[in-house]
Design a protein around this motif. Structure first.
Motif, PDB file in Angstrom:
ATOM      1  N   THR A  60       0.877  -1.379  -0.690  1.00  0.00           N
ATOM      2  CA  THR A  60      -0.064  -0.056  -0.031  1.00  0.00           C
ATOM      3  C   THR A  60       0.866   1.006   0.171  1.00  0.00           C
ATOM      4  OG1 THR A  60      -0.236  -0.323   2.609  1.00  0.00           O
ATOM      5  CG2 THR A  60      -1.906  -1.232   1.359  1.00  0.00           C
ATOM      6  N   GLY A  78       0.300  -5.239  -5.329  1.00  0.00           N
ATOM      7  CA  GLY A  78      -0.126  -3.824  -4.359  1.00  0.00           C
ATOM      8  C   GLY A  78       0.095  -2.777  -5.589  1.00  0.00           C
ATOM      9  N   GLU A  81      -1.473  -1.257  -7.867  1.00  0.00           N
ATOM     10  CA  GLU A  81      -2.569  -0.884  -7.596  1.00  0.00           C
ATOM     11  C   GLU A  81      -1.992   0.165  -6.821  1.00  0.00           C
ATOM     12  OE1 GLU A  81      -5.914   0.660  -5.206  1.00  0.00           O
ATOM     13  OE2 GLU A  81      -4.261   0.216  -4.457  1.00  0.00           O
ATOM     14  N   SER A  84      -1.668   2.876  -9.991  1.00  0.00           N
ATOM     15  CA  SER A  84      -3.132   3.052 -11.081  1.00  0.00           C
ATOM     16  C   SER A  84      -4.077   3.933 -10.664  1.00  0.00           C
ATOM     17  CB  SER A  84      -4.150   1.875 -10.367  1.00  0.00           C
ATOM     18  OG  SER A  84      -4.813   2.209  -9.713  1.00  0.00           O
ATOM     19  N   THR A  85      -3.452   5.003  -9.414  1.00  0.00           N
ATOM     20  CA  THR A  85      -4.602   6.117  -9.153  1.00  0.00           C
ATOM     21  C   THR A  85      -3.004   7.289  -9.432  1.00  0.00           C
ATOM     22  OG1 THR A  85      -2.982   5.989  -7.336  1.00  0.00           O
ATOM     23  CG2 THR A  85      -5.318   5.021  -7.711  1.00  0.00           C
ATOM     24  N   ARG A 106      -5.814   2.930 -14.779  1.00  0.00           N
ATOM     25  CA  ARG A 106      -7.667   3.167 -13.613  1.00  0.00           C
ATOM     26  C   ARG A 106      -8.110   1.816 -13.458  1.00  0.00           C
ATOM     27  NH1 ARG A 106      -6.487   8.758 -14.930  1.00  0.00           N
ATOM     28  NH2 ARG A 106      -8.293   8.376 -16.225  1.00  0.00           N
ATOM     29  N   GLY A 109      -6.478  -1.048 -12.070  1.00  0.00           N
ATOM     30  CA  GLY A 109      -6.262  -1.015 -10.878  1.00  0.00           C
ATOM     31  C   GLY A 109      -8.116  -1.125 -10.092  1.00  0.00           C
ATOM     32  N   ALA A 110      -9.168  -1.215 -11.311  1.00  0.00           N
ATOM     33  CA  ALA A 110     -10.227  -1.986 -10.411  1.00  0.00           C
ATOM     34  C   ALA A 110     -10.795  -2.878 -10.109  1.00  0.00           C
ATOM     35  CB  ALA A 110     -10.927  -0.789 -11.600  1.00  0.00           C
ATOM     36  N   ASP A 113      -8.526  -4.312  -7.593  1.00  0.00           N
ATOM     37  CA  ASP A 113      -9.459  -3.977  -5.996  1.00  0.00           C
ATOM     38  C   ASP A 113     -10.466  -4.699  -5.587  1.00  0.00           C
ATOM     39  OD1 ASP A 113      -7.638  -1.794  -4.714  1.00  0.00           O
ATOM     40  OD2 ASP A 113      -9.050  -0.473  -6.238  1.00  0.00           O
ATOM     41  N   ASN A 114     -10.735  -5.021  -7.277  1.00  0.00           N
ATOM     42  CA  ASN A 114     -12.435  -5.690  -6.698  1.00  0.00           C
ATOM     43  C   ASN A 114     -12.383  -7.830  -7.418  1.00  0.00           C
ATOM     44  OD1 ASN A 114     -14.422  -3.336  -6.514  1.00  0.00           O
ATOM     45  ND2 ASN A 114     -13.443  -2.648  -8.263  1.00  0.00           N
ATOM     46  N   GLN A 117      -7.261  -8.601  -6.102  1.00  0.00           N
ATOM     47  CA  GLN A 117      -6.620  -8.940  -4.311  1.00  0.00           C
ATOM     48  C   GLN A 117      -8.083  -9.824  -3.820  1.00  0.00           C
ATOM     49  OE1 GLN A 117      -6.227  -4.508  -3.166  1.00  0.00           O
ATOM     50  NE2 GLN A 117      -4.059  -5.174  -4.056  1.00  0.00           N
TER      51      GLN A 117
END
Length: 222
Positions: A60, A78, A81, A84-85, A106, A109-110, A113-114, A117
């Motif tokens: 993170t 990680g 992710e 990605s922002t 992005r 990354g989505a 995240d969804n 992970q």
């Protein structure tokens, strides 16, 4: 005056013998080196924990932007992710061309995240087995176009997720070259020159000629 054209699949065989030999050797070397690249990267994320810590904690970002690193696959997922922002570009440098990939990063990354992970214990197996298939396919020259397609998907994902990031530094052109090598595998299906595909293709061609859909599909992947 009548002219003849060479079918695309016969480009290598139509070349003079010495040129054809050089091209086959180059394709074989590219195929084996790409297979070896995937092979050596199987071992830092071995199942069943994929090199992750016992709690499967992901890397993170700290409040100051630095990374709180994890280990194994959880570390690099990680890292993807986090980045990605952030602003992302390919071909970023002193030259006149740069390609913003923020929307793709992005989206990546989505998905992480969804999907990735929350399902890391399943996704880790999917990723590891896919990479193992690439290794087997390209080393053996077995269904080498299919192996190239899998390698291409993985390479594009890595290029979008990690190419050119600065922390940790990931050299963009390493990923770009993976994409280009994978494209060569898809374009030339090099297992048909020195590999099991050379043995399979006549048999699959015979099945395809008899109208077998499976034969036609497998022939296209060799």
């Amino acid at each position: 005056m009548r002219t003849t054209t060479t079918p695309p699949g016969d480009v290598l065989s139509a070349a003079p013998s010495w040129e054809g030999g050089i091209r086959r050797a180059a394709l074989l070397l590219a195929r084996l080196m790409l297979a070896y690249l995937f092979f050596v990267n199987l071992f830092w994320k071995l199942p069943p924990d994929f090199g992750c810590p016992p709690d499967f904690r992901f890397t993170t970002a700290r409040p100051d932007g630095s990374l709180n690193r994890s280990s194994g696959l959880c570390d690099w997922i990680g890292v993807e992710e986090v980045w990605s922002t952030r602003e992302r570009k390919l071909l970023d440098g002193p030259g006149p061309i740069e390609v913003p990939i923020g929307p793709l990063a992005r989206l990546n990354g989505a998905i992480i995240d969804n999907v990735v992970q929350p399902g890391i214990r399943v996704f880790g197996w999917v990723l590891w087995l896919t990479e193992a298939w690439v290794v087997a396919s390209l080393f053996l020259g077995l269904l080498s176009r299919l192996g190239g397609l899998a390698a291409l998907g993985l390479a594009i994902h890595l290029m979008i997720g990690l190419g050119g990031i600065s922390q940790p530094f990931e050299w963009e052109w390493g990923y770009n070259q993976m994409v280009l090598l994978s494209l060569l595998m898809v374009a030339f299906a090099p297992g048909r020159f020195v590999g099991l595909d050379a043995w399979l293709r006549p048999r699959l061609a015979a099945r395809a000629a008899r109208g077998s859909p499976v034969g036609r599909l497998l022939l296209a992947l060799t």
